[in-house]
Design an enzyme around this catalytic site. Sequence first.
Site, PDB file in Angstrom:
ATOM      1  N   ALA A 249      -3.849 -30.552 -23.169  1.00 50.42           N
ATOM      2  CA  ALA A 249      -4.742 -29.660 -22.413  1.00 50.42           C
ATOM      3  C   ALA A 249      -4.325 -28.191 -22.426  1.00 50.42           C
ATOM      4  CB  ALA A 249      -4.945 -30.133 -20.979  1.00 50.42           C
ATOM      5  N   ALA A 250      -3.301 -27.840 -23.204  1.00 50.34           N
ATOM      6  CA  ALA A 250      -2.931 -26.419 -23.272  1.00 50.34           C
ATOM      7  C   ALA A 250      -4.077 -25.618 -23.897  1.00 50.34           C
ATOM      8  CB  ALA A 250      -1.658 -26.242 -24.090  1.00 50.34           C
ATOM      9  N   GLY A 251      -4.651 -26.158 -24.981  1.00 53.59           N
ATOM     10  CA  GLY A 251      -5.791 -25.468 -25.615  1.00 53.59           C
ATOM     11  C   GLY A 251      -6.991 -25.408 -24.684  1.00 53.59           C
ATOM     12  N   ASP A 252      -7.213 -26.476 -23.925  1.00 55.78           N
ATOM     13  CA  ASP A 252      -8.344 -26.489 -22.988  1.00 55.78           C
ATOM     14  C   ASP A 252      -8.128 -25.468 -21.867  1.00 55.78           C
ATOM     15  OD1 ASP A 252      -9.409 -28.577 -24.469  1.00 55.78           O
ATOM     16  OD2 ASP A 252      -8.385 -30.089 -23.261  1.00 55.78           O
TER      17      ASP A 252
END
Length: 315
Positions: A249-252
Amino acid sequence: MARVIVFGSLNMDLTIEADRMPVGGETLTGRGFFTNPGGKGANQAVAAAKLGADTCMVGAVGEDAFGDELISGLKGAGAGTEAVARVADAPTGIAMIIRTQGENRIILDPGANHTLRLPAVSAELDRLSAPGDLFVTQLECDHGTTFAALAAAHDRGLYTVFNPAPAVPVPDEVWPAVDLLCLNETETEIITGVLPQDDATISQAAAWFADKGVDPVIVTLGSRGSVLLRSGSVTPIGACPVEAVDTTAAGDTYIGALSAQLAAQVGAGAEPAGLRVEEAARYASAASALATTKLGAQQSVPTASEVQAFLALRA
Ligand code: RIB
């Protein structure tokens, strides 16, 4: 403040850590199993809401306990859930995540995420959106619906942010409906045929996007930060070094934070051409770095005050 409308997936993440991936026929003992709300769409909505945007989620879950938990996760973050459908004929989407040596490997069962079609999404756009709002989407729902929804949002005067993840080749006719594209290196390679690893390959990818008329584009490069491709120039956005424990979820978080910042700019009177995308990307980079310091998807998204404190320390 412009509203952020996220059309996308909601998954319950089932996540476990192992020293390595098992080989065929092997049973491996892992550790640290937990479940937590995820899904690229819902993660982005949670990030946008936690970081200050008036946010609505458009998606679908099953009539099951995972669906209940995903809806309450969104509500807890402050995102609107009235446009999350409960469907009787499909279960809530799930993601099996194996964490090995700081990397994730994910297998999805999209379940209810693949049930929504354009008429339902368009009806929600009519109900929830106004020109100038942001429309954010990814590729974990039905692809035809997603591409058509981008066009429907663009036609209504919404500013569209497209995160083509997980990536597939995108038909040329989709690009005119994309106002801002944000994708990582592997997604860039799948879409353009070029893996952006250095200045030369970043320029090649930039030329591909320019040829399609996609501008601006943000390419995230993991621990190397990101680059903003806009009006023929390439602007590096530095990484924020942290002790990463889980990149899920870092990209999210990056996309949600970016969208929340852009929505605030629109709310303050900025027109699309005048959006300070570089400034928003620097904020998103900090939020995304913080997300890697905690385990899990939505449970790792930082609050606005955590991001402010982190940025203040780096100033
Ligand atoms: O981007 C991370 C997300 O991808 C996870 O939360 C998982 O649900 C998959 O959709």
